[in-house]
Design an enzyme around this catalytic site. Structure first.
Site, PDB file in Angstrom:
ATOM      1  N   CYS A 138      -0.784   8.011   9.845  1.00 36.15           N
ATOM      2  CA  CYS A 138      -0.409   6.656   8.982  1.00 36.15           C
ATOM      3  C   CYS A 138       0.787   6.776   8.198  1.00 36.15           C
ATOM      4  CB  CYS A 138      -1.873   6.360   8.229  1.00 36.15           C
ATOM      5  SG  CYS A 138      -2.324   7.914   7.303  1.00 36.15           S
ATOM      6  N   HIS A 263      -0.642   3.449   1.605  1.00 34.69           N
ATOM      7  CA  HIS A 263       0.404   4.662   1.611  1.00 34.69           C
ATOM      8  C   HIS A 263       1.602   3.856   1.181  1.00 34.69           C
ATOM      9  CE1 HIS A 263      -2.307   7.516   2.988  1.00 34.69           C
ATOM     10  NE2 HIS A 263      -1.860   7.395   4.271  1.00 34.69           N
TER      11      HIS A 263
END
Length: 357
Positions: A138, A263
């Site tokens: 990710c 993120h």
């Protein structure tokens, strides 16, 4: 007797009851419906549950060989499972002729398994000698669409990134431990003296190397040679594979931050050609899977709170390097469960489904 096959491919989701699986099921209800039947598979403890898929209640099957009966050529099985589960079951599915889309780390280094981000190298999905397609970590997924668009124009020469990773990347265990830690330190003066947070949290660090609440943890993964973490080396390797740059110098520092979802990364990319920041912004504006939010004078730049629950990677703080005319620096955020995992897997599966048309 095997039922007659629909003209539309079947889709099976292994790990349907997990955090990423829940997001993927929501995504399926929001995108064009290219699937015939949709089958949900999970561990034995989740078998028998029902989940809503395309406004219909669907029973979850236990992960056994019988769960894949009737699946074959043209069908797709998405694995949203730990690497050891994918390593065990993905080859079983592939031998039946169905194509596997695996979101774990099990096959990302396998030269016979393409590592695919559709916005960057979607063509690679067709070259799958093992019948398996992998999606990246990710963190890699968060930055690679923006980086790929810039590479196509300027030719990437080397890369340095620092990640600021959300607790949600560790699944429900990560978000739950952060919430618990935050409840322990909320409304206090903890963090003003050395050891305050550690004493309040105790041994309850969950999947993280240190307390995450009111803290920043410069570690993610397992220790590797030279002091690098396995996660840092994975981002390096995946970036090289997706961009087709086997010798690209890449330096990565992975950091955990007390954010639930989303993120973020700081990126310094040096190219073979001189970079014009204004033109780079134009490239990013039109790049698939990217949204540019870049007006610091007006307080406009992306944050993980903006990216949570959305599809694109959000890019801002785009600026030319002060000391290198071929370098560009920027900040990028993306929902780690959606853009970083479930959406990428869905997009790959849809590319494969399109081959049957």
């Amino acid at each position: 007797m095997t039922p007659a096959r629909s003209s539309a491919p079947a889709l099976a989701v292994v790990g349907a009851t997990g955090a990423v699986g829940s997001v993927l099921l929501r995504i399926l209800s929001q995108r064009a419906d290219v699937w015939g039947t949709i089958r949900l598979i999970a561990s034995a403890r989740s078998a028998g549950r029902t989940l809503a898929v395309r406004a219909e209640e669907t029973e979850v099957l236990a992960l056994t060989e019988d769960a894949f009966d009737g699946l074959g050529p043209g069908d797709v099985v998405v694995f949203l499972t730990p690497a050891e589960v994918s390593a065990r079951w993905a080859p079983v599915v592939a031998t039946r002729g169905a194509v596997v889309v695996d979101q774990s780390a099990a096959f990302r280094e396998d030269p016979e398994v393409p590592l695919v981000v559709p916005e960057v190298n979607g063509h690679a999905v067709r070259m799958r000698p093992r019948g398996i397609v992998a999606g990246p970590d990710c963190v890699t997924a968060a930055m690679i669409a923006a980086l790929g668009a810039l590479h196509a124009e300027y030719s990437l020469a080397d890369l340095a990134v620092s990640s600021y990773q959300a607790a949600g990347a560790a699944g429900r265990a990560g978000t739950e431990v952060l919430r618990r830690q935050l409840s322990l330190v909320a409304g206090t003066s903890l963090g003003e003296q050395p050891g305050d947070v550690r004493r309040a949290v105790g041994e309850d660090t969950g999947p993280f190397a240190a307390p995450l609440a009111l803290n920043v943890v410069p570690w993610s993964g397992e220790l590797r040679e030279g002091g690098w973490s396995s996660h840092e080396l994975a981002v390096r390797s995946e970036t090289r594979r997706i961009l087709g740059l086997e010798r690209l110098p890449v330096s990565v520092t992975c950091v955990q931050v007390p954010v639930l979802t989303g993120h973020s990364l700081t990126v310094r990319a040096r190219f073979e050609k001189v970079v014009d920041a204004a033109h780079a912004r134009d490239i990013l504006k039109s790049a698939p899977g990217v949204v540019l939010v870049d007006d610091p004078a007006a307080g406009e730049f992306p944050t993980p709170a903006d990216a949570a629950g959305t599809d694109p990677a959000w890019v801002g703080r785009v600026r030319a390097s002060l000391d290198e005319p071929r370098a560009l620096e920027f900040f990028v955020c993306a929902d780690n469960l959606r853009k970083g995992a479930a959406l990428n897997a869905t997009q790959i599966a849809e590319l494969i489904a399109g081959e049957r048309a």
